[in-house]
Write a protein that holds these residues in place. Structure first.
Motif, PDB file in Angstrom:
ATOM      1  N   ASP A  52      24.893  -6.473 -18.785  1.00  0.00           N
ATOM      2  CA  ASP A  52      26.196  -5.856 -19.025  1.00  0.00           C
ATOM      3  C   ASP A  52      27.169  -6.295 -17.920  1.00  0.00           C
ATOM      4  OD1 ASP A  52      25.544  -4.338 -16.803  1.00  0.00           O
ATOM      5  OD2 ASP A  52      25.419  -2.439 -17.845  1.00  0.00           O
ATOM      6  N   THR A  53      28.439  -5.911 -18.066  1.00  0.00           N
ATOM      7  CA  THR A  53      29.482  -6.377 -17.156  1.00  0.00           C
ATOM      8  C   THR A  53      29.223  -5.958 -15.717  1.00  0.00           C
ATOM      9  OG1 THR A  53      31.067  -6.265 -18.965  1.00  0.00           O
ATOM     10  CG2 THR A  53      31.976  -6.364 -16.761  1.00  0.00           C
ATOM     11  N   GLU A  54      28.818  -4.712 -15.507  1.00  0.00           N
ATOM     12  CA  GLU A  54      28.580  -4.222 -14.143  1.00  0.00           C
ATOM     13  C   GLU A  54      27.415  -4.931 -13.472  1.00  0.00           C
ATOM     14  OE1 GLU A  54      28.325  -0.050 -13.358  1.00  0.00           O
ATOM     15  OE2 GLU A  54      30.004   0.381 -14.701  1.00  0.00           O
ATOM     16  N   LYS A  55      26.318  -5.086 -14.185  1.00  0.00           N
ATOM     17  CA  LYS A  55      25.137  -5.736 -13.590  1.00  0.00           C
ATOM     18  C   LYS A  55      25.393  -7.220 -13.326  1.00  0.00           C
ATOM     19  CE  LYS A  55      21.126  -2.977 -14.603  1.00  0.00           C
ATOM     20  NZ  LYS A  55      21.497  -1.705 -14.744  1.00  0.00           N
ATOM     21  N   SER A  56      26.095  -7.883 -14.243  1.00  0.00           N
ATOM     22  CA  SER A  56      26.383  -9.301 -14.017  1.00  0.00           C
ATOM     23  C   SER A  56      27.316  -9.480 -12.823  1.00  0.00           C
ATOM     24  CB  SER A  56      26.960  -9.949 -15.271  1.00  0.00           C
ATOM     25  OG  SER A  56      28.194  -9.378 -15.624  1.00  0.00           O
ATOM     26  N   ALA A  57      28.277  -8.578 -12.649  1.00  0.00           N
ATOM     27  CA  ALA A  57      29.170  -8.645 -11.484  1.00  0.00           C
ATOM     28  C   ALA A  57      28.395  -8.389 -10.195  1.00  0.00           C
ATOM     29  CB  ALA A  57      30.303  -7.643 -11.631  1.00  0.00           C
ATOM     30  N   MET A  58      27.478  -7.423 -10.235  1.00  0.00           N
ATOM     31  CA  MET A  58      26.672  -7.115  -9.058  1.00  0.00           C
ATOM     32  C   MET A  58      25.810  -8.305  -8.655  1.00  0.00           C
ATOM     33  SD  MET A  58      23.465  -4.543  -8.551  1.00  0.00           S
ATOM     34  CE  MET A  58      22.568  -5.539  -9.698  1.00  0.00           C
ATOM     35  N   TRP A  59      25.106  -8.893  -9.613  1.00  0.00           N
ATOM     36  CA  TRP A  59      24.235 -10.023  -9.300  1.00  0.00           C
ATOM     37  C   TRP A  59      25.037 -11.251  -8.869  1.00  0.00           C
ATOM     38  CZ3 TRP A  59      19.645  -9.628  -7.672  1.00  0.00           C
ATOM     39  CH2 TRP A  59      18.831  -8.591  -8.093  1.00  0.00           C
ATOM     40  N   THR A  60      26.213 -11.420  -9.421  1.00  0.00           N
ATOM     41  CA  THR A  60      27.080 -12.523  -8.983  1.00  0.00           C
ATOM     42  C   THR A  60      27.445 -12.346  -7.522  1.00  0.00           C
ATOM     43  OG1 THR A  60      27.971 -12.793 -11.211  1.00  0.00           O
ATOM     44  CG2 THR A  60      29.275 -13.697  -9.402  1.00  0.00           C
ATOM     45  N   SER A  61      27.805 -11.127  -7.128  1.00  0.00           N
ATOM     46  CA  SER A  61      28.140 -10.847  -5.728  1.00  0.00           C
ATOM     47  C   SER A  61      26.947 -11.096  -4.814  1.00  0.00           C
ATOM     48  CB  SER A  61      28.612  -9.401  -5.578  1.00  0.00           C
ATOM     49  OG  SER A  61      29.773  -9.175  -6.309  1.00  0.00           O
ATOM     50  N   VAL A  62      25.777 -10.639  -5.227  1.00  0.00           N
ATOM     51  CA  VAL A  62      24.562 -10.826  -4.424  1.00  0.00           C
ATOM     52  C   VAL A  62      24.287 -12.313  -4.228  1.00  0.00           C
ATOM     53  CG1 VAL A  62      22.047 -10.539  -4.451  1.00  0.00           C
ATOM     54  CG2 VAL A  62      23.537  -8.610  -5.006  1.00  0.00           C
ATOM     55  N   ILE A  63      24.405 -13.082  -5.288  1.00  0.00           N
ATOM     56  CA  ILE A  63      24.132 -14.521  -5.207  1.00  0.00           C
ATOM     57  C   ILE A  63      25.168 -15.226  -4.328  1.00  0.00           C
ATOM     58  CG2 ILE A  63      24.124 -16.661  -6.567  1.00  0.00           C
ATOM     59  CD1 ILE A  63      22.715 -15.024  -8.782  1.00  0.00           C
ATOM     60  N   LEU A  64      26.448 -14.901  -4.489  1.00  0.00           N
ATOM     61  CA  LEU A  64      27.480 -15.541  -3.672  1.00  0.00           C
ATOM     62  C   LEU A  64      27.319 -15.208  -2.186  1.00  0.00           C
ATOM     63  CD1 LEU A  64      30.652 -15.196  -5.916  1.00  0.00           C
ATOM     64  CD2 LEU A  64      29.424 -17.296  -5.334  1.00  0.00           C
ATOM     65  N   VAL A  65      27.005 -13.957  -1.870  1.00  0.00           N
ATOM     66  CA  VAL A  65      26.781 -13.561  -0.479  1.00  0.00           C
ATOM     67  C   VAL A  65      25.557 -14.290   0.084  1.00  0.00           C
ATOM     68  CG1 VAL A  65      26.047 -11.617   0.969  1.00  0.00           C
ATOM     69  CG2 VAL A  65      27.960 -11.350  -0.601  1.00  0.00           C
ATOM     70  N   SER A  66      24.488 -14.353  -0.695  1.00  0.00           N
ATOM     71  CA  SER A  66      23.262 -15.021  -0.240  1.00  0.00           C
ATOM     72  C   SER A  66      23.485 -16.515  -0.022  1.00  0.00           C
ATOM     73  CB  SER A  66      22.134 -14.816  -1.247  1.00  0.00           C
ATOM     74  OG  SER A  66      21.864 -13.456  -1.394  1.00  0.00           O
ATOM     75  N   LEU A  67      24.168 -17.151  -0.959  1.00  0.00           N
ATOM     76  CA  LEU A  67      24.457 -18.585  -0.806  1.00  0.00           C
ATOM     77  C   LEU A  67      25.332 -18.852   0.412  1.00  0.00           C
ATOM     78  CD1 LEU A  67      25.053 -19.739  -4.493  1.00  0.00           C
ATOM     79  CD2 LEU A  67      23.140 -20.363  -2.990  1.00  0.00           C
TER      80      LEU A  67
END
Length: 147
Positions: A52-67
């Motif tokens: 869903d929109t919230e989970k995809s936004a959350m995982w996108t943030s996690v991935i961008l911060v990690s990268l």
């Protein structure tokens, strides 16, 4: 040797490197936009996979911060920042880079007195003033909606 402020100002203007504002602005725009495009691609991939929109936004943030933290550790983010300038300050990746850089610099002083105390050197003021601004804006909003 006594130098007047005007003479010092002239000397410093002659010594400073010339910059091409148009090229620097265009480069920063393209790199910052590229980081945002990567983020949007990651988010779209999660949404296509059924998140869903919230989970995809959350995982996108996690991935961008990690990268960003990973590339900071490798020294790549700083090299990109030398060429892209403000384009690498896209909020979430720039914030991750600042925290990671502080932690890496303080690593030699130990985990508690080094990393633990200096990791929020840059992030601390951002968090402090962000919370203060949120409180102030919330108070103003509350006052205007009350009356």
């Amino acid at each position: 040797m006594n130098i007047t402020p005007q003479a010092y100002s002239e000397m410093s203007k002659r010594a400073e490197p010339k910059s091409n504002v148009m090229v620097n602005t265009l480069t920063a725009f393209c790199v910052g936009g590229g980081i945002c495009v990567i983020g949007q691609l990651i988010r779209s991939a999660f949404e296509t996979a059924g998140f869903d929109t919230e989970k995809s936004a959350m995982w996108t943030s996690v991935i961008l911060v990690s990268l960003s933290a990973f590339f900071t550790g490798l020294g790549w983010y700083q090299k990109l920042g030398k060429h892209a300038g403000a384009g690498t300050l896209v909020p979430i990746t720039g914030f991750s880079n600042s925290i990671s850089s502080s932690a890496i610099e303080a690593k030699s002083e130990g985990l508690v007195l080094g990393v633990g105390t200096k990791i929020f050197t840059i992030a601390g003021p951002v968090i402090l003033y962000g919370c203060a601004a949120a409180f102030l804006y919330g108070l103003i909003y509350w006052i205007f909606t009350r009356f």
